[in-house]
Design a protein around this motif. Structure first.
Motif, PDB file in Angstrom:
ATOM      1  N   ARG A  87     -64.057-130.794 144.967  1.00 15.81           N
ATOM      2  CA  ARG A  87     -64.476-130.544 146.356  1.00 15.81           C
ATOM      3  C   ARG A  87     -65.860-131.131 146.608  1.00 15.81           C
ATOM      4  N   GLU A  88     -66.760-130.982 145.641  1.00 18.92           N
ATOM      5  CA  GLU A  88     -68.124-131.483 145.821  1.00 18.92           C
ATOM      6  C   GLU A  88     -68.150-133.012 145.876  1.00 18.92           C
ATOM      7  N   LEU A  89     -67.304-133.660 145.055  1.00 20.04           N
ATOM      8  CA  LEU A  89     -67.273-135.119 145.018  1.00 20.04           C
ATOM      9  C   LEU A  89     -66.405-135.717 146.122  1.00 20.04           C
ATOM     10  N   GLY A  90     -65.497-134.902 146.656  1.00 23.26           N
ATOM     11  CA  GLY A  90     -64.591-135.412 147.674  1.00 23.26           C
ATOM     12  C   GLY A  90     -63.534-136.337 147.117  1.00 23.26           C
ATOM     13  N   ALA A  91     -63.127-136.126 145.860  1.00 23.11           N
ATOM     14  CA  ALA A  91     -62.123-136.991 145.233  1.00 23.11           C
ATOM     15  C   ALA A  91     -61.360-136.194 144.191  1.00 23.11           C
ATOM     16  N   SER A  92     -60.074-136.527 144.025  1.00 24.40           N
ATOM     17  CA  SER A  92     -59.257-135.903 142.979  1.00 24.40           C
ATOM     18  C   SER A  92     -59.574-136.547 141.639  1.00 24.40           C
ATOM     19  N   LEU A  93     -59.818-135.727 140.618  1.00 24.39           N
ATOM     20  CA  LEU A  93     -60.177-136.239 139.298  1.00 24.39           C
ATOM     21  C   LEU A  93     -59.009-136.199 138.328  1.00 24.39           C
ATOM     22  N   ILE A  94     -58.087-135.264 138.517  1.00 28.82           N
ATOM     23  CA  ILE A  94     -56.911-135.178 137.650  1.00 28.82           C
ATOM     24  C   ILE A  94     -55.672-134.970 138.505  1.00 28.82           C
ATOM     25  N   VAL A  95     -54.526-135.271 137.949  1.00 26.56           N
ATOM     26  CA  VAL A  95     -53.259-135.068 138.640  1.00 26.56           C
ATOM     27  C   VAL A  95     -52.248-134.567 137.618  1.00 26.56           C
ATOM     28  N   ARG A  96     -51.420-133.634 138.017  1.00 30.31           N
ATOM     29  CA  ARG A  96     -50.378-133.102 137.129  1.00 30.31           C
ATOM     30  C   ARG A  96     -49.117-133.962 137.240  1.00 30.31           C
TER      31      ARG A  96
END
Length: 273
Positions: free
Chosen positions: A24-33
């Motif tokens: 949320r802080e970075l505004g980007a998804s870091l991992i995906v399931r």
């Protein structure tokens, strides 16, 4: 995720919450399931090396702030000979005296490692002596001098070094590498024109080839370990000649100079008594 939870001694759900907060802080998804697995996204892959550097910098701040005990990280490079020979004993002594110093080691050839020390990505490196003057920002200490020897099959031990170089096939130590230049210069000064058969930059491989009867070689008398089970002789030259010098180069501007000083002291104790 489970491994991270075990390492940090918190629950997997707490790890997931921290990741979600960071996303949320970075505004980007870091991992995906993907099914039952978790994979890093492209954005996560881009920030990973920067995140690791932040952690290293945080460890360095702890070391700088604490004058009573050495901790933090030390980033070293090593070429093959010291990496397999002297470096393990040096690091064993460093670890015994300063267990809170974490050491990262990168292997490579000497030219690459010098550039990384000068560029600031390595604090120090165990390398061959450079064939050029070092900048004032770098320090240098010789740890071992290795004379040139003729390496020959044991059955040829009765012949002289120059006789073997002039009349037997030569397995040449790569003249394009720093370690092979002194051998090339010696042959030229001695006016020996060998019958060249192979050329390579791998001393242990050269020793095995000599053992198999493929020729003789003019190489520095490198430190153990040597290949096991070979039957070769190491013949001195008529006039002693240094083949190469192995030592440590370091950056004088590194913020981890206290750790480097420890490394230099232990290296001196191992190699110079």
């Amino acid at each position: 995720m489970a491994a991270a939870a075990r390492a940090l001694d918190i629950s997997p759900s707490a790890i997931a919450q921290q990741l979600q907060s960071l996303e949320r802080e970075l505004g980007a998804s870091l991992i995906v399931r993907v099914g039952r697995t978790v994979r890093m996204t492209e954005q996560g892959g881009r920030i990973l090396p920067h995140a690791r550097q932040l952690l290293r910098d945080a460890a360095d701040l702890k070391s700088i702030a604490n004058d009573d005990a050495l901790s933090g990280e030390l980033h070293l490079g090593a070429c093959t000979t010291p990496l397999m020979g002297m470096l393990p004993e040096i690091l064993a002594r460093v670890s015994a005296r300063f267990p809170d110093i974490k050491v990262h080691i990168e292997s490579g050839n000497s030219a690459q490692l010098y550039a990384q020390v000068e560029g600031g990505t390595l604090d120090a490196a165990f390398v061959l002596e450079a064939p050029y003057p070092l900048p004032k920002t770098s320090g240098w200490m010789v740890l071992r001098e290795e004379p040139l020897i003729v390496l020959a099959p044991a059955r040829l031990a009765h012949r002289s070094a120059h006789d073997l170089l002039a009349n037997e096939p030569l397995i040449r130590y790569d003249r394009n590498q720093w370690g092979g230049r002194h051998a090339e210069e010696y042959l030229r000064k001695a006016d020996i024109r060998p019958h060249e058969r192979f050329e390579l930059n791998a001393l242990n491989a050269i020793a095995v080839m000599v053992d198999r009867g493929l020729g003789v070689s003019l190489v520095p008398d490198w430190s153990p370990p040597w290949p096991e089970g070979i039957e070769v002789v190491r013949l001195p030259l008529p006039t002693p000649e240094i083949g190469r010098r192995v030592g440590v180069v370091w950056s004088r501007s590194t913020i981890r100079m206290r750790q480097v000083d420890v490394l230099l002291a232990e290296a001196r104790a191992v190699t110079h008594g």
